[in-house]
Design an enzyme around this catalytic site. Structure first.
Site, PDB file in Angstrom:
ATOM      1  N   ASP A  22      -7.707  -5.926   7.061  1.00  0.00           N
ATOM      2  CA  ASP A  22      -8.330  -6.816   6.074  1.00  0.00           C
ATOM      3  C   ASP A  22      -9.097  -7.944   6.753  1.00  0.00           C
ATOM      4  O   ASP A  22     -10.176  -8.325   6.285  1.00  0.00           O
ATOM      5  CB  ASP A  22      -7.273  -7.386   5.124  1.00  0.00           C
ATOM      6  CG  ASP A  22      -6.949  -6.405   4.007  1.00  0.00           C
ATOM      7  OD1 ASP A  22      -7.905  -5.902   3.388  1.00  0.00           O
ATOM      8  OD2 ASP A  22      -5.768  -6.131   3.776  1.00  0.00           O
TER       9      ASP A  22
ATOM     10  N   GLU B  90      -4.984 -12.736   6.766  1.00  0.00           N
ATOM     11  CA  GLU B  90      -5.907 -11.598   6.821  1.00  0.00           C
ATOM     12  C   GLU B  90      -7.207 -11.885   6.073  1.00  0.00           C
ATOM     13  O   GLU B  90      -7.889 -10.957   5.636  1.00  0.00           O
ATOM     14  CB  GLU B  90      -5.226 -10.318   6.315  1.00  0.00           C
ATOM     15  CG  GLU B  90      -4.459 -10.462   5.005  1.00  0.00           C
ATOM     16  CD  GLU B  90      -3.696  -9.193   4.606  1.00  0.00           C
ATOM     17  OE1 GLU B  90      -3.878  -8.128   5.226  1.00  0.00           O
ATOM     18  OE2 GLU B  90      -2.912  -9.277   3.646  1.00  0.00           O
TER      19      GLU B  90
ATOM     20  N   HIS C 100       0.820  -1.215   0.000  1.00  0.00           N
ATOM     21  CA  HIS C 100       0.000   0.000   0.000  1.00  0.00           C
ATOM     22  C   HIS C 100       0.853   1.264   0.000  1.00  0.00           C
ATOM     23  O   HIS C 100       0.340   2.346  -0.251  1.00  0.00           O
ATOM     24  CB  HIS C 100      -0.961  -0.006   1.190  1.00  0.00           C
ATOM     25  CG  HIS C 100      -1.959  -1.122   1.117  1.00  0.00           C
ATOM     26  ND1 HIS C 100      -2.894  -1.221   0.115  1.00  0.00           N
ATOM     27  CD2 HIS C 100      -2.147  -2.214   1.898  1.00  0.00           C
ATOM     28  CE1 HIS C 100      -3.624  -2.311   0.286  1.00  0.00           C
ATOM     29  NE2 HIS C 100      -3.187  -2.941   1.366  1.00  0.00           N
TER      30      HIS C 100
ATOM     31  N   ARG D  80       7.463  -5.481   2.805  1.00  0.00           N
ATOM     32  CA  ARG D  80       6.189  -6.116   2.466  1.00  0.00           C
ATOM     33  C   ARG D  80       5.981  -5.963   0.964  1.00  0.00           C
ATOM     34  O   ARG D  80       5.961  -4.841   0.449  1.00  0.00           O
ATOM     35  CB  ARG D  80       5.009  -5.502   3.213  1.00  0.00           C
ATOM     36  CG  ARG D  80       3.700  -6.201   2.742  1.00  0.00           C
ATOM     37  CD  ARG D  80       2.532  -5.937   3.636  1.00  0.00           C
ATOM     38  NE  ARG D  80       1.938  -4.622   3.449  1.00  0.00           N
ATOM     39  CZ  ARG D  80       0.727  -4.292   3.915  1.00  0.00           C
ATOM     40  NH1 ARG D  80       0.000  -5.187   4.577  1.00  0.00           N
ATOM     41  NH2 ARG D  80       0.252  -3.083   3.743  1.00  0.00           N
TER      42      ARG D  80
END
Ligand code: 3PY
Ligand code: MG
Length: 255
Positions: A175, A149, A45, A70
């Site tokens: 999530d 998630e 993100h 990530r």
């Protein structure tokens, strides 16, 4: 660099990591001076590309700390490249099955565990290690973490944890809260999440693997550490920056 060992031994009652999505290595340079144990560069993100992430990793290493990246969903090729650039750990989002976990391991571990391709030139420099030593130690030196998630991932937690080369789990409470409420709610600090967390914690301990989670602030991170998690996030850098600014303004207005 001993990161994997320190993580597993849960030294200092668990690690606290910075979490940075802003793709500026100099921002990393500043934040890494604070008393974080590690720094996560968020390419899912956050806005890092491969070149800026490699520079970000270099600035984490400059502060003498392990860098974690990530990756975007399913972008396992990037996982190998980030390890080549000197990341000590990879966090992969949306790992929902043993097949997903095996695809992740394929990219992050050398044979016989996986099929990671050779080319860790920056990693050798950052770790100060010979090619031979890196080949022999990389599979245990670097850490592969699968994000749980979704409902599917919760249902498959034992199968995911049983995959050789998966070193641990990172719980994504945002999530997961959306998944558990069928899209009705974003509630990362709800009772449903706490219940899921304790289940995942118990399964990780049963498999002898580490557990990490995203916390939105210091309070949440502290709760996670008290529960026994091995590595926690205490908010993203944008939240910390804005909270710091807010506090400064409020303090100034009070005088
Ligand atoms: C989540 O909570 O879903 C995450 O991915 C952590 O940022
Ligand atoms: Mg998520």
């Amino acid at each position: 660099n001993g990161f994997a060992g320190r993580l597993k031994r849960r030294e200092n009652g668990g690690m606290i990591s910075a979490w940075i999505g802003t793709p500026d290595p100099l921002f990393v340079n500043h934040l890494a001076q604070e008393d974080f144990d590690t720094v996560v560069l968020d390419m899912q993100h956050g806005m890092w590309d491969m070149a800026s992430a490699a520079n970000g990793i270099a600035h984490v290493r400059l502060a003498g700390k392990p860098a974690i990246a990530r990756i975007p969903v399913g972008d396992f090729a990037s996982a190998s490249r980030l390890l080549d650039a000197g990341a000590s750990a990879i966090i992969a989002p949306m790992i929902n099955s043993a097949d997903d976990a095996r695809a992740l391991v394929k990219a992050t571990k050398y044979p016989p565990l996986g099929e990671r391709s050779w080319g860790p030139s920056l990693a050798l420099n950052h770790f100060g290690i010979s090619a031979e030593d890196y080949l022999q130690s990389a599979n245990s030196l670097t850490v592969t973490i699968a994000m749980v998630e979704t409902r599917m991932a919760l249902d498959a937690i034992d199968e995911i944890l049983a995959v050789d080369g998966i070193d641990g789990i990172f719980v994504g409470p945002s999530d997961l809260s959306i998944a558990l409420s069928n899209g009705a709610r974003l509630a990362p600090e709800s009772a449903a999440i706490d219940q899921a967390l304790s289940t995942v914690l118990a399964r990780c301990r049963a498999h002898g693997k580490v557990i990490c989670a995203f916390g939105g602030d210091g309070d949440r991170a502290g709760q996670y550490l008290k529960l026994g998690l091995d590595l926690v996030i205490a908010g993203a850098e944008t939240a910390q920056l804005r909270a710091g600014a807010r506090t400064a303004i409020q303090t100034a207005r009070k005088i």
